[in-house]
Design a protein around this motif. Structure first.
Motif: not given
Length: 326
Positions: A33-60
Motif C-alpha cells: 500500500g506504499s507508493r512504489y519506490s524504484p530505489a528500494f522496490p521490494a516491500p518491507g524493511g523500511a527505515c522511515i514511513s511517511v503519512y499525509g496528503d498529496s504532498f506527502a504522496l508526491g503528486q504530479d
C-alpha cells in the motif's frame, strides 16, 4: 461505490496481486500500500514511513522523482510512503493506525496548512478543496470538552443514506463545521425565495474568504492556524497530533513532523518575516519532537526567486521542489 470504498478511510490505495507497472501511469503502489519506490522496490524493511496528503504522496511527479524515493536514495534505506490525495490530518492518523505492518524506526507526519481545515469537515472534495473529485465523504474526529477524540465515521454506508445526502445535503451534514448551505445554495438559484438563496451565497465561506483577503491582505484560512478560533481547529489538530504520537510510541518509533508551506504562507513570510502558522509549529514541537518547517528550507533555497518556481502546474511541488524537500 460501496464495493470500492474503504470502510474506514473512504479512499485509499487498493492493491491486489502486487504492483502493476503496465498502465504507463506515473504513480504506482506496491503490495504494502506504499507508493512504489524504484530505489528500494521490494516491500518491507523500511527505515522511515511517511503519512499525509498529496504532498506527502508526491503528486504530479513520477515514482523516481517523488521526494520519498529521493530521500530513500539519500538515506540508503527504504522509505515507505503512505500518503494519499486529499487526506486531512485525521485520515493520515487513521491510516497510520490501519497500517499495522509499519516496521519503520522513524515515522513522519507531513502536514500542509489546508489539512487543518480538512479535519473540520466530512466534505473535503466539496468545500475545502474545490475542484477535486473524491467519491464520497471522509470520516472526521470531534474533540469533546474532556479533551477526548470521538471518531465520526463515513456519514453513509447504505444506498438509502447516500440518497439522503444527495437529496438533502444540508440535513445530512447539519453538524459539519463547513455546513454545505453556502456551497449548495448555487444549486437552488431558481428556488423561491430568491433573496434567501442570494443571502446564502453572500454569507458562504467562499465569499467571506474573498472579502477577508481583499480588505486585510491575509487569507481567512490563517485564522484557523491560531489557538482560540471558534472552530477549535488548533485544539483538534493538537489532539490528532498526540494520537499520532501515541501510535508511534506503541510501535517504538521516533516521530518527525514536516510542516509544508503554501503560496500564501510564503507570501506572508516574505512581506512580514513571520510564519502565519506559528501556533501550528509550536503545537507540533511542544512534546520535544523534531519539526521541520519546510518553508524556511524553501526560502533559503530560493534566494529571492518566486516560490512558484518550485510548484507544479497543479499547485503541488515540481521535481525540484520535491528534491529540496528530500
Amino acid at each position: 461505490y460501496l464495493e470500492v470504498r474503504h470502510p474506514v478511510l473512504e479512499w485509499a490505495p487498493k492493491v491486489e496481486g502486487g504492483l502493476d507497472l503496465s498502465d504507463g501511469n506515473a504513480l504506482h503502489f506496491d503490495a504494502s500500500g506504499s507508493r512504489y519506490s524504484p530505489a528500494f522496490p521490494a516491500p518491507g524493511g523500511a527505515c522511515i514511513s511517511v503519512y499525509g496528503d498529496s504532498f506527502a504522496l508526491g503528486q504530479d511527479v513520477g515514482d523516481e522523482e517523488a521526494w520519498t524515493n529521493q530521500l530513500a536514495r539519500l538515506a540508503g534505506c527504504r522509505v515507505a510512503n503512505y500518503g494519499m490525495n486529499g487526506y486531512g490530518i485525521d485520515q493520515a492518523v487513521l491510516r497510520a493506525e490501519e497500517t499495522t505492518s509499519d516496521e519503520a524506526t522513524v515515522t513522519v507526519l507531513s502536514i500542509c496548512p489546508s489539512n487543518v481545515l480538512r479535519s473540520l469537515t466530512h466534505q473535503v472534495g466539496f468545500v475545502v478543496t474545490p475542484g477535486t473529485d473524491f467519491r464520497g465523504l471522509k470520516p472526521r474526529f470531534v474533540l469533546g470538552e474532556d479533551g477526548k477524540l470521538t471518531l465520526r465515521p463515513i456519514p453513509y454506508a447504505t444506498r438509502e443514506q447516500l440518497l439522503h445526502f444527495t437529496n438533502a445535503p444540508v440535513d445530512a451534514l447539519d453538524d459539519d463545521w463547513f455546513n454545505p448551505k453556502g456551497y449548495w445554495a448555487r444549486l437552488y438559484l431558481v428556488a423561491f425565495p430568491y433573496t434567501r438563496t442570494a443571502w446564502r451565497i453572500v454569507t458562504g465561506h467562499g465569499m467571506r474568504r474573498f472579502i477577508h483577503r481583499m480588505f486585510t491582505g491575509v487569507p481567512i484560512e490563517m485564522d484557523y492556524y491560531q489557538h482560540g478560533h471558534p472552530s477549535g481547529s488548533m485544539e483538534l489538530t493538537g489532539a490528532l497530533v498526540q494520537r499520532f504520537r501515541d501510535v508511534a510510541s506503541e510501535r517504538g518509533q521516533r516521530v518527525l513532523f514536516v510542516l509544508l508551506p503554501d503560496p500564501e504562507i510564503m507570501r506572508y513570510f516574505a512581506e512580514t518575516g513571520e510564519w502565519a502558522h506559528g501556533d501550528l509549529l509550536a503545537e507540533l514541537g511542544k512534546e520535544g519532537d523534531p519539526v521541520l518547517n519546510a518553508g524556511a528550507a524553501f526560502d533559503e533555497h530560493l534566494e529571492g526567486r518566486p516560490y512558484q518556481t518550485l510548484e507544479s502546474h497543479q499547485n503541488h511541488f515540481n521535481a525540484d521542489g520535491y528534491r529540496v524537500l528530500a
